[in-house]
Design an enzyme around this catalytic site. Structure first.
Site, PDB file in Angstrom:
ATOM      1  CG  ASP A  22    -134.806 -16.448  35.214  1.00  0.00           C
ATOM      2  OD1 ASP A  22    -135.345 -16.843  36.271  1.00  0.00           O
ATOM      3  OD2 ASP A  22    -134.613 -15.246  34.949  1.00  0.00           O
ATOM      4  N   GLY A  23    -137.318 -18.513  34.988  1.00  0.00           N
ATOM      5  CA  GLY A  23    -138.738 -18.357  34.681  1.00  0.00           C
ATOM      6  C   GLY A  23    -139.659 -19.387  35.318  1.00  0.00           C
ATOM      7  N   GLY A  25    -140.653 -19.568  38.413  1.00  0.00           N
ATOM      8  CA  GLY A  25    -141.594 -18.920  39.318  1.00  0.00           C
ATOM      9  C   GLY A  25    -142.748 -18.296  38.546  1.00  0.00           C
ATOM     10  CG  HIS A  39    -138.588 -23.910  41.593  1.00  0.00           C
ATOM     11  ND1 HIS A  39    -137.914 -23.103  40.711  1.00  0.00           N
ATOM     12  CD2 HIS A  39    -138.890 -23.123  42.659  1.00  0.00           C
ATOM     13  CE1 HIS A  39    -137.816 -21.874  41.227  1.00  0.00           C
ATOM     14  NE2 HIS A  39    -138.409 -21.867  42.405  1.00  0.00           N
ATOM     15  CG  LEU A 133    -124.108 -34.369  28.398  1.00  0.00           C
ATOM     16  CD1 LEU A 133    -123.852 -33.343  27.305  1.00  0.00           C
ATOM     17  CD2 LEU A 133    -125.604 -34.430  28.712  1.00  0.00           C
TER      18      LEU A 133
HETATM   19  C1  IPE Z   1    -130.489 -16.681  37.913  1.00  0.00           C
HETATM   20  O1  IPE Z   1    -131.845 -16.449  37.984  1.00  0.00           O
HETATM   21  C2  IPE Z   1    -130.108 -17.854  38.745  1.00  0.00           C
HETATM   22  C3  IPE Z   1    -130.563 -19.152  38.269  1.00  0.00           C
HETATM   23  C4  IPE Z   1    -131.202 -19.383  37.163  1.00  0.00           C
HETATM   24  C5  IPE Z   1    -130.254 -20.251  39.129  1.00  0.00           C
HETATM   25  P1  IPE Z   1    -132.464 -15.416  39.023  1.00  0.00           P
HETATM   26  O2  IPE Z   1    -133.919 -15.410  38.786  1.00  0.00           O
HETATM   27  O3  IPE Z   1    -132.007 -15.743  40.400  1.00  0.00           O
HETATM   28  O4  IPE Z   1    -131.767 -14.044  38.605  1.00  0.00           O
HETATM   29  P2  IPE Z   1    -132.286 -12.552  38.735  1.00  0.00           P
HETATM   30  O5  IPE Z   1    -132.670 -12.352  40.172  1.00  0.00           O
HETATM   31  O6  IPE Z   1    -133.443 -12.401  37.809  1.00  0.00           O
HETATM   32  O7  IPE Z   1    -131.114 -11.721  38.311  1.00  0.00           O
HETATM   33  C1  IPE Z   2    -135.217 -20.009  37.914  1.00  0.00           C
HETATM   34  O1  IPE Z   2    -136.529 -19.623  37.992  1.00  0.00           O
HETATM   35  C2  IPE Z   2    -134.829 -21.014  38.946  1.00  0.00           C
HETATM   36  C3  IPE Z   2    -134.008 -20.455  40.042  1.00  0.00           C
HETATM   37  C4  IPE Z   2    -133.493 -19.261  40.096  1.00  0.00           C
HETATM   38  C5  IPE Z   2    -133.780 -21.326  41.176  1.00  0.00           C
HETATM   39  P1  IPE Z   2    -137.005 -18.444  38.936  1.00  0.00           P
HETATM   40  O2  IPE Z   2    -137.407 -19.048  40.246  1.00  0.00           O
HETATM   41  O3  IPE Z   2    -135.982 -17.386  39.056  1.00  0.00           O
HETATM   42  O4  IPE Z   2    -138.279 -17.935  38.169  1.00  0.00           O
HETATM   43  P2  IPE Z   2    -138.771 -16.435  38.025  1.00  0.00           P
HETATM   44  O5  IPE Z   2    -137.632 -15.661  37.435  1.00  0.00           O
HETATM   45  O6  IPE Z   2    -139.119 -15.950  39.396  1.00  0.00           O
HETATM   46  O7  IPE Z   2    -139.927 -16.524  37.114  1.00  0.00           O
HETATM   47 MG    MG Z   3    -135.650 -15.691  37.969  1.00  0.00          MG
END
Ligand code: IPE
Ligand code: IPE
Ligand code: MG
Length: 244
Positions: A22-23, A25, A39, A133
């Protein structure tokens, strides 16, 4: 297990590590860049983590790449992510095979582009003989969706007289999940500071240890993974029993 990279770590191996990546974005937005740049950078981290995993004692690595809820995002972001998945398979296939990585996917595939579905099936078949793996990528994965699909399958088996409800054990149910045949995760890591599970492996992670890090996924390194595993190795897992 190679000790040269992380010789300071005395591992009690986390055989199966699952990561909520996550993170991406926020990483991009913080720099004033489009989310898709994050991404793309995230996909590069996947390469590094996959390469480093066997040396850290990881035999099973499961990555959350796209949830059943992520379709709520803009068309541009969704299509961009799908293109990144296709490109990863295309570009990494040879290297994964050379490194003895078996690649699998979990999640509901029917909603994905047929071409991507074919690529996914292709790399699964190509790498089916490897097990240095076991890399599993969750695409259009949601734990509730997975449990529901398994339950529907079980109901059909019962209706057709192929399954006696009395024979439905925990193991028999687990076999019918997308992860059938995979061990449960020992350790679930989530990056980006969020401390929720977001529908990731709710059945399988019932007894997993959790680690949360503030690091955004595009900044996550093999060194940090090694440090988290070292922390994990000092935890005592009791599975409902009493302290040793
Ligand atoms: C969880 O992250 C899904 C993935 C990492 C693929 P999200 O960013 O979608 O989750 P929420 O919306 O913060 O719960
Ligand atoms: C995780 O990063 C990747 C996916 C959920 C596809 P995010 O796209 O959720 O990034 P943030 O949480 O918005 O920073
Ligand atoms: Mg996210």
């Amino acid at each position: 297990m190679s000790k040269d990279l992380h010789s300071d770590i005395d591992l009690r191996p986390a055989d199966h590590v699952a990561i909520i990546m996550d993170g991406n974005g926020r990483w991009a937005t913080n720099r004033g860049w489009p989310r898709l740049v994050g991404h793309r950078r995230g996909a590069e981290r996947v390469r590094e983590i996959v390469r480093a995993s066997p040396d850290l004692g990881i035999r099973w690595l499961t990555l959350y790449a796209f949830s059943t809820e992520n379709w709520k995002r803009s068309t541009e972001e969704v299509l961009g992510l799908m293109a990144i998945f296709a490109r990863y398979i295309e570009r990494e296939a040879d290297r994964l095979a050379a490194e003895g990585v078996r690649m699998r996917f979990i999640g509901e595939r029917g909603r994905l582009d047929p071409k991507l579905q074919r690529m996914m099936a292709g790399i699964e078949a190509r790498t089916a003989g490897f097990d240095r793996l076991n890399l599993t990528v969750a695409i259009n994965y949601g734990g509730r969706d997975e449990i529901l699909r398994a339950t529907r399958r079980i109901a059909e088996e019962v209706a057709q007289g192929h399954l006696d409800p009395a024979d439905l054990t925990v193991a028999a149910f687990a076999d019918r999940l997308d992860t059938g045949g995979l061990p449960d995760p020992d350790l679930v890591i989530r990056t980006s500071g969020e401390t929720r599970t977001s529908n990731f492996l709710p059945w399988q992670a019932a007894y997993a240890e959790y680690e949360f890090t503030e690091t955004l996924w595009p900044d996550f390194t093999a060194d940090e993974l090694g440090a988290i595993i070292a922390r994990y190795s000092n935890r005592e897992r009791r599975f409902g029993g009493v302290a040793r």
